[in-house]
Structures are given as C-alpha cells and as structure tokens.
Design a protein around this motif. Structure first.
Motif, mmCIF file in Angstrom:
data_model
loop_
_atom_site.group_PDB
_atom_site.id
_atom_site.type_symbol
_atom_site.label_atom_id
_atom_site.label_comp_id
_atom_site.label_asym_id
_atom_site.label_seq_id
_atom_site.Cartn_x
_atom_site.Cartn_y
_atom_site.Cartn_z
ATOM 1 N N GLY A 171 47.689 32.203 43.972
ATOM 2 C CA GLY A 171 46.590 32.140 44.806
ATOM 3 C C GLY A 171 45.525 31.960 43.900
ATOM 4 N N ALA A 172 45.211 32.762 42.977
ATOM 5 C CA ALA A 172 43.968 32.606 41.954
ATOM 6 C C ALA A 172 44.285 31.397 41.420
ATOM 7 C CB ALA A 172 44.225 33.754 40.949
ATOM 8 N N PHE A 173 45.330 30.665 41.131
ATOM 9 C CA PHE A 173 45.388 29.568 40.285
ATOM 10 C C PHE A 173 45.058 28.332 41.065
ATOM 11 C CE2 PHE A 173 48.050 25.744 39.218
ATOM 12 C CZ PHE A 173 47.605 25.498 37.842
ATOM 13 N N PHE A 174 45.361 28.312 42.474
ATOM 14 C CA PHE A 174 45.065 27.514 43.410
ATOM 15 C C PHE A 174 43.526 27.430 43.822
ATOM 16 C CE2 PHE A 174 49.639 27.328 45.118
ATOM 17 C CZ PHE A 174 50.077 26.312 44.437
ATOM 18 N N ALA A 175 43.133 28.753 43.615
ATOM 19 C CA ALA A 175 41.345 28.820 43.982
ATOM 20 C C ALA A 175 40.928 27.753 43.048
ATOM 21 C CB ALA A 175 41.140 30.194 43.948
ATOM 22 N N LEU A 176 41.265 27.432 41.704
ATOM 23 C CA LEU A 176 40.683 26.604 40.665
ATOM 24 C C LEU A 176 40.754 25.175 41.311
ATOM 25 C CD1 LEU A 176 42.485 28.027 37.338
ATOM 26 C CD2 LEU A 176 40.177 28.437 38.291
ATOM 27 N N GLU A 177 41.581 24.975 42.183
ATOM 28 C CA GLU A 177 41.830 23.530 42.657
ATOM 29 C C GLU A 177 42.104 22.443 41.557
ATOM 30 O OE1 GLU A 177 38.337 21.955 44.826
ATOM 31 O OE2 GLU A 177 38.432 23.683 46.457
ATOM 32 N N PRO A 178 42.928 22.887 40.843
ATOM 33 C CA PRO A 178 43.796 22.302 39.707
ATOM 34 C C PRO A 178 44.340 21.088 40.065
ATOM 35 C CG PRO A 178 45.218 24.051 40.216
ATOM 36 C CD PRO A 178 44.002 24.026 41.187
ATOM 37 N N TRP B 84 46.300 28.556 31.037
ATOM 38 C CA TRP B 84 45.841 29.707 32.234
ATOM 39 C C TRP B 84 46.454 30.477 32.599
ATOM 40 C CZ3 TRP B 84 46.770 31.481 37.263
ATOM 41 C CH2 TRP B 84 45.764 32.136 37.602
ATOM 42 N N TRP B 85 47.907 30.483 32.882
ATOM 43 C CA TRP B 85 48.824 31.434 33.222
ATOM 44 C C TRP B 85 49.242 32.333 32.205
ATOM 45 C CZ3 TRP B 85 51.575 32.826 37.548
ATOM 46 C CH2 TRP B 85 51.470 31.970 38.767
ATOM 47 N N LEU B 86 49.162 31.959 30.743
ATOM 48 C CA LEU B 86 49.385 32.772 29.799
ATOM 49 C C LEU B 86 48.254 33.797 29.468
ATOM 50 C CD1 LEU B 86 50.952 30.290 27.016
ATOM 51 C CD2 LEU B 86 52.092 31.870 28.464
ATOM 52 N N ALA B 87 46.929 33.000 29.764
ATOM 53 C CA ALA B 87 45.836 34.182 29.753
ATOM 54 C C ALA B 87 45.857 35.184 30.780
ATOM 55 C CB ALA B 87 44.563 33.264 30.095
ATOM 56 N N GLN B 88 46.598 34.911 32.047
ATOM 57 C CA GLN B 88 46.742 36.175 32.909
ATOM 58 C C GLN B 88 47.529 37.339 32.240
ATOM 59 O OE1 GLN B 88 44.712 35.445 35.447
ATOM 60 N NE2 GLN B 88 44.746 33.568 34.189
ATOM 61 N N PHE B 89 48.477 36.989 31.470
ATOM 62 C CA PHE B 89 49.421 38.206 30.795
ATOM 63 C C PHE B 89 48.646 38.978 29.740
ATOM 64 C CE2 PHE B 89 52.612 34.472 32.186
ATOM 65 C CZ PHE B 89 52.647 34.992 33.579
ATOM 66 N N GLU B 90 47.600 38.410 29.340
ATOM 67 C CA GLU B 90 46.773 39.167 28.458
ATOM 68 C C GLU B 90 46.227 40.311 29.217
ATOM 69 O OE1 GLU B 90 43.998 36.726 26.733
ATOM 70 O OE2 GLU B 90 45.377 35.290 25.979
ATOM 71 N N ASP C 243 54.750 40.024 45.381
ATOM 72 C CA ASP C 243 53.260 40.012 45.926
ATOM 73 C C ASP C 243 52.258 39.892 44.706
ATOM 74 O OD1 ASP C 243 53.975 40.300 48.509
ATOM 75 O OD2 ASP C 243 53.613 42.517 48.670
ATOM 76 N N PRO C 244 52.309 40.403 43.895
ATOM 77 C CA PRO C 244 51.311 40.206 42.695
ATOM 78 C C PRO C 244 51.497 38.747 42.225
ATOM 79 C CG PRO C 244 52.711 42.055 41.901
ATOM 80 C CD PRO C 244 52.883 41.668 43.281
ATOM 81 N N MET C 245 52.745 38.274 42.147
ATOM 82 C CA MET C 245 53.028 37.111 41.592
ATOM 83 C C MET C 245 52.673 36.012 42.381
ATOM 84 S SD MET C 245 54.556 35.100 39.261
ATOM 85 C CE MET C 245 55.005 33.147 39.332
ATOM 86 N N LEU C 246 52.637 36.010 43.856
ATOM 87 C CA LEU C 246 51.959 35.313 44.590
ATOM 88 C C LEU C 246 50.344 35.435 44.765
ATOM 89 C CD1 LEU C 246 54.285 35.275 47.649
ATOM 90 C CD2 LEU C 246 54.217 33.600 45.812
ATOM 91 N N ASP C 247 49.926 36.403 44.333
ATOM 92 C CA ASP C 247 48.369 36.899 44.068
ATOM 93 C C ASP C 247 47.755 35.873 42.857
ATOM 94 O OD1 ASP C 247 48.335 38.659 46.039
ATOM 95 O OD2 ASP C 247 48.374 40.441 44.615
#
Length: 317
Positions: free
Chosen positions: A118-125, A296-302, A111-115
């Motif tokens: 979702g936050a990544f897709f919200a950037l519309e990359p 962006w993904w690496l920044a999440q793990f900070e 669930d947190p992985m998919l969260d």
C-alpha cells in the motif's frame, strides 16, 4: 471499406466526444475547424465500418443512439488508457521498472507485507507489482530462474551454493523461531514430557510443501517413517494443525496467539527447538544500480521495525 481498426483511432474517438459535447454536427465542426460536410463524412465512415448508426439525425441535435452511447463510454475509457500508458512510458524512462515480481515465502506475515504494498502504491509509481506465494526452496528458485526480481523470506543467503553463480545479493531479515504445536484434542496434547522421534513417528505430521518445481525440494523436521499430510503453504499448515489433522513445527509468532487462546498446545520435544535466519534476496543488474522500484523496496528492509513486522506481526497478534 475501412475496418473498425482503421476508423477507431484516438482522433476519431475524440471527434465523436466533441460532437456530443457540442450538441450538434455544426457546433462540433466549428470547434474542430472543419466544414460540416467533412465532419459528417468522417462520422459516416465510422458508422459504415461498424455497420451501426451512432447518432440520431432526425432532430437538430446530435443525439447518440444506444450503440453510439456505448461507443462513447468505451471511447472515454480507451482515451484515458492511452494517456495512462503515455504517462507510464515517460516515468519508466526515468528508471522505474515496468513490472516488479516479488516471491513471498509463506512464513512471512501477510498484513505487514500488504501494508508495504500500500505504501508503494501511494507513490503512484508506473511499476506494476506481481506477488508470488512460495515456500522453502521455491522462494529461492523463483529468483534464480528469473521468475522473480525480489524474494522475501528465503532460507538461503547470497553465499549459498544455489546463489553463487546467479548474480544474487541478499541481506538478513532476522531470526525466526519455531515451536511444536498440536490442537488441544490431539493425543499428543496430553503427553507429559518431551516428545521423542519414536513418539512422533506414531502420529501424523503436517508439512508445508516446498514450492520448488525445477530443482531439489526441502523437507524440514520430519521423522523417517512418519505419516505426513502435505499442504501448500504455512498458513494451510497452521489451519490443518488447528483442526487436529496432525502436529508439527510452526513459526512461533504465527502460532503464539492460538497457543495463548487455547486453540493450540505447545509441546516439548527431545529435539531442541530450532530457528532459522531468513533473508531478502534480489537479482543484481549486470550494470548499474537497481531500478527505482526495487531500490524503494530494498530501502524498506533497512528499518528494523519493518523486518520484525514481516516475521512477527501475523494476524491475531
């Protein structure tokens, strides 16, 4: 005779849309700055190539036939796809990767992985994501073989032998503790005292299979000579143990809600409870910094909260 590929160009599809919006060939010709005969000729070329009639010419208005209506529906989709591809190419040129493949170990909470997804897709990359389910060394292998750009939950860090020549970088996610658990109706649920290897050997273990395909595989906490039921993921291992098909070690955060609800029984073992430090790891570029998606993904793990959620916030907690 022209083929469908010759005539179904973006300009031709847009022309057909103009005919419909204008309501007549004459009106469309004025909009497109063409003489009516030239417009009619272009439409006839498309019809000849497809061997269908696209418009009913029996009335003054240009009404699409059933085949024409279908082509126009597809035309709208195709033209939108072309625009989307053009926009994607422009954004990729700014440093976004076309595709980012992420290997996710089966101990990671979904669930947190998919969260985060979702936050990544919200950037519309412009970057498309591909998630791979992996277990144990398979998570590492996906990275070292180039099948993944990022691995979440690998048991190895960048200093491990498997990574030293592969241009791999890593950072710790955190420590994950495991507990031994069985279903309430399993014979070991009623055992008093610590479970020794001799006792465990008499009962079936449930093991999550290492998803490594090319290299060596890893087995964890199995006793020699013990019957083993092998399942593909840690989630399948949990389900098998809930059904009483065997016992085994489970991530404590994954098992805890079921222990608290009485669906699993935690057992003491003579072997001390163990824990592992999990990492996220990624392939470094030969030159320059990571692409914008990986960055962006690496920044999440900070964020400590994100790291803890990936290890602890399993469904049911």
């Amino acid at each position: 005779m022209p083929s469908p590929r010759d005539v179904l160009t973006p300009d031709a599809l847009a022309m057909l849309q103009t005919v419909v919006s204008a309501g007549s060939f004459a009106g469309a010709a004025r909009t497109l700055n063409l003489v009516p005969s030239a417009l009619s000729y272009r439409v006839r070329q498309i019809e000849d190539a497809l061997d269908v009639l696209l418009f009913d010419r029996s009335a003054r208005q240009a009404r699409p036939t059933e085949a024409g209506a279908e082509l126009l529906r597809e035309a709208a989709r195709l033209l939108a796809d072309i625009d989307a591809v053009a926009n994607r190419v422009k954004r990729v040129a700014t440093g976004w990767e076309p595709m980012l493949t992420i290997a996710v170990d089966s101990v990671i909470a979904r669930d947190p992985m998919l969260d985060i997804v979702g936050a990544f897709f919200a950037l519309e990359p412009p970057t498309r994501l591909k998630l791979r389910d992996e277990t144990l060394l398979g998570t590492t292998e996906a990275l070292t073989t180039g099948e993944a750009d990022l691995a979440i939950g690998t048991v190895l860090n960048a200093g491990s032998l498997a990574f030293t020549t592969s241009g791999i970088l890593s950072r710790p996610l955190g420590e994950l503790r495991f507990i031994y658990a069985v279903a309430p109706h399993h014979p070991l649920a009623r055992f008093e005292g610590a479970l020794t290897e001799d006792i465990l050997r008499q009962h079936r273990a449930v093991a999550a299979a290492d998803s490594s395909r090319a290299g060596p595989s890893m087995t964890v906490n199995l006793v020699g000579g013990q019957d083993v039921l092998t399942v593909p993921t840690m989630q399948a291992k949990l389900a098998a143990q809930l059904h009483g098909l065997g016992g085994g070690y489970l991530p404590e955060p994954m098992a805890r809600p079921y222990v608290e609800a009485g669906h699993l029984v935690q057992c003491r073992t003579a072997r001390p409870m163990h824990s592992v430090v999990l990492h996220c790891a990624w392939r470094a570029r030969s030159a320059g910094k990571p692409g914008r998606a990986l960055e962006w993904w690496l920044a999440q793990f900070e964020h400590e909260g994100t790291r803890r959620a990936l290890l602890e916030r399993h469904r049911g907690r």
